[in-house]
Structures are given as structure tokens and as C-alpha cells.
Design a protein around this motif. Structure first.
Motif, mmCIF file in Angstrom:
data_model
loop_
_atom_site.group_PDB
_atom_site.id
_atom_site.type_symbol
_atom_site.label_atom_id
_atom_site.label_comp_id
_atom_site.label_asym_id
_atom_site.label_seq_id
_atom_site.Cartn_x
_atom_site.Cartn_y
_atom_site.Cartn_z
ATOM 1 N N THR A 113 -1.777 1.474 -1.479
ATOM 2 C CA THR A 113 -2.331 0.768 -2.524
ATOM 3 C C THR A 113 -4.146 1.194 -1.862
ATOM 4 O OG1 THR A 113 -0.996 -1.084 -2.945
ATOM 5 C CG2 THR A 113 -3.295 -1.677 -4.364
ATOM 6 N N PHE A 153 -0.001 -2.401 1.575
ATOM 7 C CA PHE A 153 -1.350 -2.029 0.988
ATOM 8 C C PHE A 153 -1.948 -1.394 1.306
ATOM 9 C CE2 PHE A 153 -5.149 -3.532 2.860
ATOM 10 C CZ PHE A 153 -6.061 -4.088 2.032
ATOM 11 N N TRP A 195 1.027 -6.831 3.312
ATOM 12 C CA TRP A 195 -0.507 -6.187 3.539
ATOM 13 C C TRP A 195 -0.319 -4.915 4.992
ATOM 14 C CZ3 TRP A 195 -3.548 -8.189 0.069
ATOM 15 C CH2 TRP A 195 -3.097 -8.975 -0.461
#
Length: 277
Positions: free
Chosen positions: A144, A141, A137
């Protein structure tokens, strides 16, 4: 002589018979030199053979694709039948790329689900003992979100093209190229702070192979879209005829989907003890 709305064709049929070209044989020799350079480098030799091969391959790519773009701009050559064949070819190419990544996912899940198959492991756990992983995260992330946003911008560019909005097409493509470069830069930074080395066993091997080849595909897709950006600024695309851009968009969406699978499988499902930087 056949003719249509796209211009007079030099043939009596809707197919494109390519002219004799020296690019295939030059590309084959260039790729052979580059492969030989990789072998030399792997055995402790110099980098100059690999460098010569890489430059030769890039030169062949530029020359060959320049000729293809010239053909696409010649009236009557890239008819609707030819463009249909190009679409089928691009679909099959992406399908082959899917199977390429299936091999990496297969290897990863084989060891992740059956960690007792890891040779030399002291205990059957995944990730292997001693491996600290990335916080999914944090930087992964962020990457992403960057790729998902790039998928939106390339779709915006496509819709702008279909609406004959040249400004929207150029801005959308420029943003997509920028996001592709940003993703590559962040992934390079991620590699530089990786909590495990390249030679640290099966987990780093699968991690770097899967994410590294995906990163290579991002670079290829970014170049693909950059060429489309320059072509868009030159006015090469129309709402009726724009397969070059369409193929680049398909490829980019494929890259996005593969990353989502990598993010879920390797970064989230495969997370172990998180390394703190």
C-alpha cells in the motif's frame, strides 16, 4: 484547408478521420486465438495455442499503438477537438473499469456480510472456518505504501512536465515505473506464501480474483508509464500537448484508489485468524 497553431490540417474540419487499418481485424483474430488457448489449457491441453495467441496480441498492440503515436506526432491530426474526444474516451474507459471492480466488491461483501449464503459452510462466519488470512500490517501494508508513493511520483512527473522540467519528468516517471515493478514482485511473493490455495473455496476465489485483476491492471499501468517514459526521453511531450502521459497518470491513480479499497475491505475488514509465516 484548415490550419491552426498546431500545424496545418489535411482536413477542412478539426476532426481526425483515421486511415484504413488492418490492425482491428488482426487484433480480433489474435484475441480469439488467445481465448481458444485458454479454453484448451483449462481442459488439460498444451500451452502452445495460448502462447501463440498472447504473442500475436502483443504484436498487434505494439503495431497499432505505434501507428497511434505516429498520428499524434503528425501536425494537424490530433487537434484540440480530437484531444478532447480522447479525454472523454479515457474517462468512460476508467468508468467501465470501476464497474468491473464493483462486481468483485459486490461478490466479496455479499458473502462477508451474509456468510450464511456460502454453500457448504459448516457455520455462518467470515472468513469461512479453516481460512487463515494475511496480516494486513505486514506485506499488504508495505505494498500500500509503495502504491501511494508511486501516486506521488507520477504527480511529481506531471507537475514537472507542466513546468517544462524535462529532468523532473523523466526521474518521476522512472521512479513510478520502478515502484510499479516492485509492487508486482511483492504481490507475486505474497501469492507464493498465501496461507490458502487457489481452489480453497469462496474466500480464496474472491481474494485472488480481486487482487489478481488489480495486479494485472498494475502491470498494464506500468507498461503504459514505461512507454511514456521512453516518449519523455525522446521529447514527445510538451506542457501544451501531452495527453498520452495524462491518460497514463489518470489510469495509475485509478489503480491506486482501487487498491486502497481492496486493502481496507479484504485485508483489514476481512481479516480473520492471522497466518504466521
Amino acid at each position: 484547408m484548415a490550419s491552426n497553431a498546431e500545424g496545418a490540417s489535411p482536413y477542412k474540419h478539426p476532426y481526425h478521420l483515421v486511415e484504413p487499418s488492418y490492425w482491428p481485424i488482426l487484433s480480433a483474430f489474435s484475441a480469439g486465438i488467445m481465448l481458444f488457448g485458454i479454453i484448451v489449457l483449462a481442459h488439460g491441453g498444451g500451452q502452445w495455442v495460448l502462447g501463440v495467441g498472447a504473442v500475436a496480441v502483443l504484436a498487434c498492440m505494439f503495431g497499432w499503438w505505434r501507428d497511434v503515436l505516429k498520428e499524434s506526432r503528425t501536425p494537424g491530426l490530433h487537434s484540440s477537438v480530437v484531444r478532447l474526444g480522447l479525454r472523454y474516451g479515457m474517462i468512460l474507459f476508467i468508468a467501465s473499469e470501476v464497474m468491473f471492480f464493483v462486481a468483485f466488491f459486490w461478490a466479496y461483501f455479499h458473502f462477508a456480510l451474509y456468510p450464511e449464503h456460502v454453500s457448504g459452510a459448516a457455520s455462518a462466519i467470515w472468513p469461512p472456518a479453516g481460512i487463515k488470512t494475511f496480516d494486513p500490517w505486514s506485506l499488504p501494508f508495505l505494498n500500500t505504501m509503495i502504491l501511494l508513493l508511486s501516486g506521488c511520483t507520477v504527480t511529481w512527473a506531471h507537475h514537472s512536465l507542466m513546468e517544462n522540467d524535462r529532468k523532473g519528468l523523466i526521474v518521476g516517471l522512472a521512479l513510478t515505473v520502478f515502484l510499479g515493478v516492485a509492487f508486482t514482485g511483492l504481490q507475486a511473493w505474497e501469492y507464493s506464501i498465501a496461507p490458502f490455495p487457489f481452489t480453497g473455496g469462496v474466500y480464496p476465489s474472491v481474494f485472488f480474483l480481486a487482487t489478481g485483476f488489480h495486479g494485472f491492471h498494475v502491470i498494464v499501468g506500468t507498461i503504459f508509464l514505461a512507454v511514456c517514459l521512453f516518449r519523455a526521453m525522446a521529447g514527445h511531450f510538451t506542457p501544451e500537448k501531452h495527453f498520452g502521459f495524462e491518460a497514463a497518470a489518470w489510469y495509475w491513480h485509478f489503480v491506486d484508489v482501487v487498491w486502497l479499497f481492496l486493502f481496507v475491505s479484504i485485508y483489514i475488514f476481512g481479516a480473520g485468524e492471522i497466518a504466521h509465516h
